[in-house]
Motif scaffolding. Structure first.
Motif, PDB file in Angstrom:
ATOM      1  N   THR A 204     110.485  64.365  55.961  1.00  8.46           N
ATOM      2  CA  THR A 204     109.197  63.834  56.418  1.00  8.46           C
ATOM      3  C   THR A 204     109.191  62.315  56.394  1.00  8.46           C
ATOM      4  N   VAL A 205     108.620  61.737  57.439  1.00  9.46           N
ATOM      5  CA  VAL A 205     108.383  60.292  57.492  1.00  9.46           C
ATOM      6  C   VAL A 205     106.982  60.024  56.961  1.00  9.46           C
ATOM      7  N   LEU A 206     106.856  58.999  56.146  1.00  8.57           N
ATOM      8  CA  LEU A 206     105.569  58.646  55.545  1.00  8.57           C
ATOM      9  C   LEU A 206     104.987  57.420  56.239  1.00  8.57           C
ATOM     10  N   PHE A 207     103.741  57.548  56.719  1.00  9.57           N
ATOM     11  CA  PHE A 207     103.014  56.433  57.317  1.00  9.57           C
ATOM     12  C   PHE A 207     101.836  56.069  56.411  1.00  9.57           C
ATOM     13  N   LEU A 208     101.713  54.787  56.092  1.00  7.30           N
ATOM     14  CA  LEU A 208     100.506  54.275  55.454  1.00  7.30           C
ATOM     15  C   LEU A 208      99.699  53.533  56.515  1.00  7.30           C
ATOM     16  N   VAL A 209      98.411  53.822  56.576  1.00  6.68           N
ATOM     17  CA  VAL A 209      97.563  53.245  57.618  1.00  6.68           C
ATOM     18  C   VAL A 209      96.374  52.559  56.955  1.00  6.68           C
ATOM     19  N   GLY A 210      96.212  51.267  57.240  1.00  4.08           N
ATOM     20  CA  GLY A 210      95.086  50.519  56.691  1.00  4.08           C
ATOM     21  C   GLY A 210      94.361  49.746  57.770  1.00  4.08           C
ATOM     22  N   ASN A 211      93.123  49.397  57.478  1.00  7.90           N
ATOM     23  CA  ASN A 211      92.338  48.594  58.409  1.00  7.90           C
ATOM     24  C   ASN A 211      92.256  47.171  57.898  1.00  7.90           C
ATOM     25  N   VAL A 212      92.671  46.220  58.736  1.00 12.63           N
ATOM     26  CA  VAL A 212      92.561  44.808  58.400  1.00 12.63           C
ATOM     27  C   VAL A 212      91.295  44.293  59.074  1.00 12.63           C
ATOM     28  N   SER A 213      90.275  44.063  58.265  1.00 14.54           N
ATOM     29  CA  SER A 213      88.976  43.697  58.829  1.00 14.54           C
ATOM     30  C   SER A 213      89.002  42.286  59.396  1.00 14.54           C
ATOM     31  N   ILE A 214      87.937  41.941  60.102  1.00 15.99           N
ATOM     32  CA  ILE A 214      87.852  40.633  60.762  1.00 15.99           C
ATOM     33  C   ILE A 214      87.953  39.514  59.741  1.00 15.99           C
ATOM     34  N   MET A 215      87.307  39.678  58.586  1.00 10.86           N
ATOM     35  CA  MET A 215      87.318  38.603  57.599  1.00 10.86           C
ATOM     36  C   MET A 215      88.685  38.414  56.961  1.00 10.86           C
ATOM     37  N   GLU A 216      89.613  39.367  57.161  1.00 15.66           N
ATOM     38  CA  GLU A 216      90.932  39.249  56.572  1.00 15.66           C
ATOM     39  C   GLU A 216      92.018  38.941  57.602  1.00 15.66           C
ATOM     40  N   THR A 217      91.632  38.699  58.860  1.00 17.04           N
ATOM     41  CA  THR A 217      92.648  38.465  59.881  1.00 17.04           C
ATOM     42  C   THR A 217      93.474  37.215  59.594  1.00 17.04           C
ATOM     43  N   SER A 218      92.876  36.258  58.874  1.00 16.48           N
ATOM     44  CA  SER A 218      93.632  35.053  58.542  1.00 16.48           C
ATOM     45  C   SER A 218      94.776  35.363  57.581  1.00 16.48           C
ATOM     46  N   SER A 219      94.638  36.441  56.823  1.00 17.28           N
ATOM     47  CA  SER A 219      95.698  36.831  55.900  1.00 17.28           C
ATOM     48  C   SER A 219      96.369  38.132  56.353  1.00 17.28           C
ATOM     49  N   ALA A 220      96.360  38.384  57.683  1.00 14.37           N
ATOM     50  CA  ALA A 220      96.942  39.623  58.210  1.00 14.37           C
ATOM     51  C   ALA A 220      98.431  39.715  57.901  1.00 14.37           C
ATOM     52  N   LYS A 221      99.144  38.589  57.977  1.00 14.23           N
ATOM     53  CA  LYS A 221     100.578  38.620  57.687  1.00 14.23           C
ATOM     54  C   LYS A 221     100.830  38.969  56.224  1.00 14.23           C
ATOM     55  N   ALA A 222      99.991  38.433  55.342  1.00 12.93           N
ATOM     56  CA  ALA A 222     100.128  38.776  53.923  1.00 12.93           C
ATOM     57  C   ALA A 222      99.863  40.259  53.704  1.00 12.93           C
ATOM     58  N   TRP A 223      98.868  40.809  54.425  1.00 16.53           N
ATOM     59  CA  TRP A 223      98.584  42.240  54.314  1.00 16.53           C
ATOM     60  C   TRP A 223      99.774  43.059  54.788  1.00 16.53           C
ATOM     61  N   GLU A 224     100.364  42.693  55.911  1.00 19.09           N
ATOM     62  CA  GLU A 224     101.512  43.426  56.445  1.00 19.09           C
ATOM     63  C   GLU A 224     102.673  43.418  55.441  1.00 19.09           C
ATOM     64  N   THR A 225     102.952  42.270  54.863  1.00 22.07           N
ATOM     65  CA  THR A 225     104.046  42.183  53.890  1.00 22.07           C
ATOM     66  C   THR A 225     103.778  43.066  52.683  1.00 22.07           C
ATOM     67  N   TRP A 226     102.546  42.992  52.182  1.00 25.27           N
ATOM     68  CA  TRP A 226     102.183  43.818  51.023  1.00 25.27           C
ATOM     69  C   TRP A 226     102.241  45.302  51.355  1.00 25.27           C
ATOM     70  N   ALA A 227     101.671  45.709  52.487  1.00 20.88           N
ATOM     71  CA  ALA A 227     101.618  47.123  52.852  1.00 20.88           C
ATOM     72  C   ALA A 227     103.010  47.696  53.094  1.00 20.88           C
ATOM     73  N   GLN A 228     103.883  46.929  53.742  1.00 17.08           N
ATOM     74  CA  GLN A 228     105.251  47.420  53.972  1.00 17.08           C
ATOM     75  C   GLN A 228     105.993  47.592  52.649  1.00 17.08           C
TER      76      GLN A 228
END
Length: 331
Positions: A204-228
């Motif tokens: 099985t492949v595991l997918f994690l799915v999160g929502n990056v809200s508008i107020m966090e778009t400035s830190s979207a890259k940080a979210w991607e790094t953390w989530a991966q």
């Protein structure tokens, strides 16, 4: 015969009864004199119980709050860690009144230092930053005074000084710890949710799915790094074939939202072509991430973990480990 009572009559006593009454009166007078001569006992002062095993250290749990799942999560931590450390809770990002009350309760419980435990998933959450700023544990904002030049021409540099003192102050010294989402316990929590719905994790492949809200778009890259990083650790912990994280924009413009959902749909179709797919929403309770994932994966045979991440028994382990580390290092 003894005295008889009749209608409208009074009780008749004999001489023995009179003697008994005189003796009783004497005993009463002697007892009254004794108690009058005895100094009155002063009420002992009341102090809240001290947890000797904590060594004067406690726990201040902070988080977003706002729903019953969060309250249950806080209760799990109280039950698990409360026997070793006094635990107080302040819910609400940067809630100054709540933070003051929680710190006062810790002071009343003879706590001199406390581990600040953030019950947040994303380490760079703006809500977490508001709380850290309120207690003086956020990013230090400093101003550097201009250098001073003496009459002889010697340059004397000035040291930076903090420009914004903490809003909430207390005699309790707060010890900063990593939020839940940055601890090794969080990937284990994700893996347990995925394994609960997956029939064969190694296929099985595991997918994690999160929502990056508008107020966090400035830190979207940080979210991607953390989530991966969380996905990688959860995949290894759960024994999954592969693991990957995806961000959605469910509260963004329609074009942005659709684009991110299409990326998730394409990746899901590719994963299903060679095995099974398990999906875990990367949010504490059902919200925009779960809703967007359902939209993108509609009609696909996916093992979807709908159980909220909070509460979970692993929270108690996280709280104890974080408090022991912070309090032990601050001795």
């Amino acid at each position: 015969m003894g005295p008889e009572l009749g209608a409208g009559s009074t009780t008749q006593f004999n001489k023995n009864d009179n003697l008994l009454s005189v003796q009783s009166l004497g005993f009463f007078i002697m007892g009254a004199a004794f108690f009058a001569s005895t100094p009155a006992l002063k009420a002992a002062p009341f102090f809240p119980p001290r947890l000797d095993g904590a060594g004067g250290c406690g726990i201040l749990l902070v988080g977003e709050g706002g729903d019953y799942g969060w309250v249950e999560a806080a209760d799990v931590i109280r039950r698990s860690a409360g026997a070793a450390y006094p635990v107080e809770v302040a819910a609400g990002p940067g809630d100054q009144a709540g933070l003051r009350l929680a710190l006062e309760r810790l002071e009343n419980r003879h706590v001199s230092r406390a581990a600040l435990l953030p019950l947040y998933l994303f380490p760079s959450s703006p809500f977490l930053n508001q709380t850290l700023d309120a207690v003086g544990l956020g990013a230090v904002k400093t101003t550097t005074p201009p250098t001073f030049v003496s009459r002889t021409g010697t340059v004397i540099p000035r040291l930076p000084v903090r420009s914004d003192p903490p809003v909430v102050s207390s005699s309790v010294r707060l010890l900063r710890t990593a939020p839940l989402g940055e601890s090794p316990f969080f990937p284990r929590l994700i893996a347990s949710r995925a394994r609960a719905v997956s029939k064969s994790p190694r296929h099985t492949v595991l997918f994690l799915v999160g929502n990056v809200s508008i107020m966090e778009t400035s830190s979207a890259k940080a979210w991607e790094t953390w989530a991966q990083n969380v996905a990688l650790q959860a995949g290894i912990s759960g024994g999954f074939k592969r693991a990957r994280a995806f961000s959605l924009r469910e509260d963004g413009p329609d074009a942005e939202r659709v684009k991110h959902e299409q990326v998730l749909t394409a990746a899901a179709l590719k994963a299903l072509s060679s095995g099974h797919l398990a999906v875990v929403p990367l949010e504490p309770r059902p919200g925009l991430a779960e809703s967007g994932a359902h939209n993108a994966l509609r009609g696909l045979l996916v093992d979807f973990a709908s159980k909220p991440l909070l509460p979970d028994p692993i929270l108690g382990q996280w709280a104890l480990a974080a408090a022991e580390k912070a309090c032990g290092e601050a001795r």
